[in-house]
Design a protein around this motif. Structure first.
Motif, short mmCIF file in Angstrom:
data_model
loop_
_atom_site.label_atom_id
_atom_site.label_comp_id
_atom_site.label_asym_id
_atom_site.label_seq_id
_atom_site.Cartn_x
_atom_site.Cartn_y
_atom_site.Cartn_z
N ASN A 189 0.83 -1.21 0.00
CA ASN A 189 0.00 0.00 0.00
C ASN A 189 0.86 1.26 0.00
OD1 ASN A 189 -2.46 -1.29 -0.07
ND2 ASN A 189 -2.65 -1.39 2.14
N ILE A 190 1.94 1.24 0.76
CA ILE A 190 2.82 2.40 0.83
C ILE A 190 3.55 2.61 -0.49
CG2 ILE A 190 4.93 3.29 1.91
CD1 ILE A 190 3.96 1.96 4.51
N ASN A 191 4.05 1.55 -1.08
CA ASN A 191 4.83 1.65 -2.31
C ASN A 191 3.96 1.68 -3.56
OD1 ASN A 191 7.28 1.65 -0.98
ND2 ASN A 191 7.34 -0.57 -0.89
N GLY A 192 2.67 1.61 -3.43
CA GLY A 192 1.80 1.61 -4.59
C GLY A 192 1.73 0.28 -5.29
N GLY A 193 2.08 -0.80 -4.62
CA GLY A 193 2.10 -2.12 -5.23
C GLY A 193 0.74 -2.64 -5.61
N MET A 194 -0.31 -2.07 -5.06
CA MET A 194 -1.63 -2.58 -5.38
C MET A 194 -2.14 -2.10 -6.74
SD MET A 194 -3.70 -0.37 -2.54
CE MET A 194 -5.33 -0.28 -3.20
N PHE A 195 -1.43 -1.21 -7.40
CA PHE A 195 -1.85 -0.69 -8.69
C PHE A 195 -0.96 -1.26 -9.79
CE2 PHE A 195 -2.80 2.90 -5.72
CZ PHE A 195 -4.14 2.62 -5.61
N SER A 196 -0.87 -2.56 -9.86
CA SER A 196 0.02 -3.19 -10.82
C SER A 196 -0.49 -3.07 -12.26
CB SER A 196 0.24 -4.65 -10.47
OG SER A 196 -1.00 -5.33 -10.49
N ASN A 197 -1.73 -2.65 -12.46
CA ASN A 197 -2.26 -2.51 -13.81
C ASN A 197 -1.91 -1.15 -14.41
OD1 ASN A 197 -3.94 -1.03 -12.15
ND2 ASN A 197 -5.79 -1.53 -13.26
N CYS A 198 -1.15 -0.33 -13.70
CA CYS A 198 -0.72 0.96 -14.22
C CYS A 198 0.45 0.74 -15.17
CB CYS A 198 -0.27 1.89 -13.09
SG CYS A 198 -1.60 2.35 -11.98
N PRO A 199 0.48 1.48 -16.29
CA PRO A 199 1.61 1.33 -17.21
C PRO A 199 2.90 1.83 -16.57
CG PRO A 199 0.21 3.15 -17.88
CD PRO A 199 -0.48 2.46 -16.74
N SER A 200 4.02 1.20 -16.89
CA SER A 200 5.29 1.63 -16.33
C SER A 200 5.87 2.82 -17.08
CB SER A 200 6.29 0.48 -16.35
OG SER A 200 6.48 0.04 -17.67
N SER A 201 5.42 3.04 -18.30
CA SER A 201 5.85 4.22 -19.04
C SER A 201 4.74 4.64 -19.97
CB SER A 201 7.13 3.92 -19.82
OG SER A 201 6.85 2.97 -20.83
N PRO A 202 4.62 5.87 -20.31
CA PRO A 202 5.48 6.95 -19.88
C PRO A 202 5.21 7.35 -18.42
CG PRO A 202 3.75 7.82 -21.28
CD PRO A 202 3.60 6.31 -21.25
N THR A 203 6.17 8.02 -17.82
CA THR A 203 6.00 8.46 -16.43
C THR A 203 5.61 9.93 -16.36
OG1 THR A 203 8.35 8.98 -16.29
CG2 THR A 203 7.66 6.78 -15.55
N CYS A 204 5.47 10.56 -17.52
CA CYS A 204 5.04 11.97 -17.55
C CYS A 204 4.09 12.17 -18.73
CB CYS A 204 6.24 12.90 -17.64
SG CYS A 204 7.29 12.62 -19.08
N TYR A 205 3.24 13.15 -18.59
CA TYR A 205 2.24 13.46 -19.62
C TYR A 205 2.12 14.97 -19.77
CZ TYR A 205 0.87 8.60 -19.15
OH TYR A 205 0.89 7.23 -19.12
N GLY A 206 2.14 15.43 -21.01
CA GLY A 206 1.96 16.84 -21.28
C GLY A 206 3.09 17.73 -20.77
N VAL A 207 4.28 17.16 -20.58
CA VAL A 207 5.43 17.91 -20.08
C VAL A 207 6.43 18.03 -21.22
CG1 VAL A 207 7.28 17.97 -18.38
CG2 VAL A 207 5.08 16.99 -17.77
#
Length: 70
Positions: free
Chosen positions: A19-37
């Motif tokens: 929960n602390i490390n965000g491990g429960m959201f494994s369906n999130c893409p690993s890249s890109p890590t930024c949007y609109g920047v």
């Protein structure tokens, strides 16, 4: 000194660590890590791609202010 640091606080179980490390959201893409920047060395996704992300994934990426201008 090292031993005194090791005994600060309590140990966490695996579920709490995820929960602390965000491990429960494994369906999130690993890249890109930024949007609109712009002006960063790694390629960023578009604002449209950002808005298609699930809400829990939106909290884990960098987003340019241009994605929120109307």
């Amino acid at each position: 000194m090292k031993k005194s640091i090791l005994f600060l606080g309590k140990s966490l179980d695996k579920k709490t660590q995820k929960n602390i490390n965000g491990g429960m959201f494994s369906n999130c893409p690993s890249s890109p890590t930024c949007y609109g920047v712009s002006g960063v060395p790694t390629p960023c996704g578009t604002c449209e791609q950002y808005h298609l992300l699930p809400q829990e994934c939106k909290m884990r990426v960098k987003v340019g202010v241009s994605c929120f201008q109307q």
